[in-house]
Scaffold this active site. Structure first.
Site, short mmCIF file in Angstrom:
data_model
loop_
_atom_site.label_atom_id
_atom_site.label_comp_id
_atom_site.label_asym_id
_atom_site.label_seq_id
_atom_site.Cartn_x
_atom_site.Cartn_y
_atom_site.Cartn_z
N LYS A 1 -41.43 13.35 -0.59
CA LYS A 1 -42.60 14.23 -0.44
C LYS A 1 -43.62 14.09 -1.56
O LYS A 1 -44.81 14.31 -1.36
CB LYS A 1 -42.14 15.68 -0.32
CG LYS A 1 -41.47 15.96 1.02
CD LYS A 1 -41.60 17.41 1.41
CE LYS A 1 -41.14 17.63 2.83
NZ LYS A 1 -39.67 17.45 2.99
N GLU B 1 -47.91 25.02 2.45
CA GLU B 1 -46.86 25.78 3.13
C GLU B 1 -45.53 25.11 2.79
O GLU B 1 -45.51 23.92 2.47
CB GLU B 1 -47.08 25.74 4.64
CG GLU B 1 -46.50 24.50 5.37
CD GLU B 1 -47.13 23.17 4.97
OE1 GLU B 1 -48.30 23.18 4.51
OE2 GLU B 1 -46.46 22.13 5.08
N SER C 1 -34.16 9.71 2.63
CA SER C 1 -35.40 10.39 2.28
C SER C 1 -35.29 11.26 1.03
O SER C 1 -36.29 11.51 0.35
CB SER C 1 -35.89 11.25 3.45
OG SER C 1 -34.87 12.14 3.87
C1 LIG Z 1 -38.97 17.53 4.12
C2 LIG Z 1 -37.91 16.50 4.18
C3 LIG Z 1 -37.68 15.75 5.36
C4 LIG Z 1 -38.41 15.99 6.64
O1 LIG Z 1 -39.78 15.75 6.58
P1 LIG Z 1 -40.48 14.47 7.22
O2 LIG Z 1 -41.92 14.79 7.13
O3 LIG Z 1 -39.99 14.34 8.63
O4 LIG Z 1 -40.09 13.30 6.41
C5 LIG Z 1 -36.72 14.76 5.32
N1 LIG Z 1 -35.98 14.53 4.21
C6 LIG Z 1 -36.16 15.24 3.08
C7 LIG Z 1 -35.30 14.93 1.90
C8 LIG Z 1 -37.13 16.25 3.03
O5 LIG Z 1 -37.28 16.96 1.90
#
Ligand SMILES: *Cc1c(COP(=O)(O)O)cnc(C)c1O
Length: 411
Positions: A90, A112, A378
């Site tokens: 993010k 948000e 992610s």
């Molecule tokens: C917020 C988040 C997501 C989901 O958000 P996307 O916009 O779909 O990437 C996925 N993995 C992590 C670690 C997150 O913090």
């Protein structure tokens, strides 16, 4: 050649657009006119990439996961977004948007947040740039995500608990949009995923596309070709997935697999699998797939993973699914938990529960031994330890071989 990129009027096929109230029209239109000239300027790129390198810690490694590869009969690489500053992808987006806000002369940031991950990323870049920051967060989430609330406060952000509706992410988003309507001149709204009115989905996808730029270089170094056979990622709003596939969307040699949150199962009514269960509607300024009842009222999504618990999905992803460019699987809570423990025991990496929804697709895949697979992790799992410890998917021994994978409903 067929392209899956956004059209000049902000659509991905039938999805997308900018459905905003009249008093935001001018603000959104100004952003639409300015975002590309700014983010494609040399000055922006130089500053952004220097911070990605020195502040975020990029490039994130592309790691060949040997034991996982053996288990799934392919050559599996993990794109390690979990190693970024603040623990997830993010920050790539928050950093890019605050630089854009500064170049547009904005003096105040709002955002948000659901689980608090985007709130923390935004509060972080606001501290970095000395910008005042207000984060809207559902009152229920404020209680559930106590540690992230404290992090945001320590970073100097004001956390505003939203008491309306179900007191979760969609209500926080509504409140942020309301604030934006009241302060369109000085305020920049940093949206956390590939959602919202055009140009946000495209803006966020471009900022996250650093992930696939790096994959191109790294996979060439490791495999002697600049594309994998498979790309896999989890989808909440869709930003880490969009970033991972960005430079490969129009390259049909690369198969795309997206894991959304099945919750207790797509038939259970307790799910956040919007692509499986949603229908066409308008949510937060975008025409996309939405979880709604027959009256068009948003239904509360459910997933054990707070970061995937959103009742919409990015218009790009709705389109990729519609066109069968991407295969979308609904991965349930129990499958994600198993996958998280499996990665932990086989590779010594504790993934975020969101990322575990990408890993949870692996048992359902049919790979050839020579297939090159890149799966995006992610984020890291520190924030999810409590959930992991209270939901152990199997008795703990040091061998994951006794994990049995059951195949679940797949549309
Ligand atoms: C917020 C988040 C997501 C989901 O958000 P996307 O916009 O779909 O990437 C996925 N993995 C992590 C670690 C997150 O913090």
């Amino acid at each position: 050649m067929k392209t899956y990129q956004v059209s000049s009027d902000g659509y991905y096929g039938i999805y997308g657009g900018a459905y905003v109230p009249e008093n935001l029209y001018h603000t959104v239109e100004t952003l639409r006119q300015k975002y590309l000239p700014i983010i494609e300027s040399e000055a922006f790129k130089t500053e952004y990439h220097a911070l990605l390198r020195d502040y975020v810690g990029r490039p994130s490694p592309l790691y060949h996961a040997r034991r996982m590869s053996e288990k799934y009969g392919c050559k599996l690489y993990l794109k390690r977004e979990d190693l970024n500053h603040t623990g997830a992808h993010k920050i790539n987006n928050a950093l890019g948007q605050i630089l854009l806000a500064l170049k547009m002369g904005k003096t105040r940031i709002i955002a948000e947040t659901g689980a608090g991950q985007h709130g923390v990323a935004t509060a972080t870049v606001c501290a970095l740039m000395g910008m005042p920051c207000r984060v809207y967060m559902g009152a229920t989430d404020v209680e559930r995500q106590h540690v992230n609330v404290e992090r945001m406060k320590m970073l100097g952000a004001e956390v505003f608990p939203v008491e309306s509706g179900s007191k979760t992410l969609k209500d926080a988003t509504n409140e942020a949009i309301r604030d934006w309507c009241l302060h369109p001149q000085d305020t920049f709204y940093i949206i956390g995923s590939t959602v919202g009115p055009h140009p946000y989905p495209d803006l966020v996808a471009r900022l996250q596309s650093v992930i696939s730029s790096e994959i191109k270089i790294q996979i060439r170094e490791k495999e002697g070709r600049d594309y994998p056979d498979y790309l896999m990622a989890c989808v909440g709003g869709g930003s880490n997935a969009a970033g991972s596939i960005y430079h490969y969307m129009d390259d049909e040699r690369v198969k795309i697999y997206l894991g959304e949150a099945g919750g207790h199962g797509v038939e259970s009514g307790e799910t956040a699998a919007t692509i499986h269960c949603g229908s066409l509607g308008i949510l937060h300024g975008s025409k996309t797939l939405v979880m709604q009842n027959e009256d068009g009222q948003i239904t509360e999504p459910y997933s054990l993973s707070a970061g995937l618990d959103y009742p919409g999905v990015g218009p790009l992803h709705a389109h990729l699914a519609h066109e069968h460019r991407a295969t979308v699987m609904a991965v349930n809570d129990d499958e994600a938990l198993k996958a998280a423990f499996e990665l932990t025991r086989l590779e010594g990496i504790i993934p975020a529960l969101e990322s575990a929804h990408a890993l949870g697709m692996l048992p359902r895949m049919k790979f050839k031994k020579e297939d090159v697979v890149v799966l995006t992790v992610s984020g890291r799992g520190d924030k999810d330890l409590n959930t992991y410890l209270t939901h152990p998917p199997y008795t703990t021994t040091n061998s994951p071989d006794n994990i049995t994978h059951h195949t679940l409903h797949q549309k």
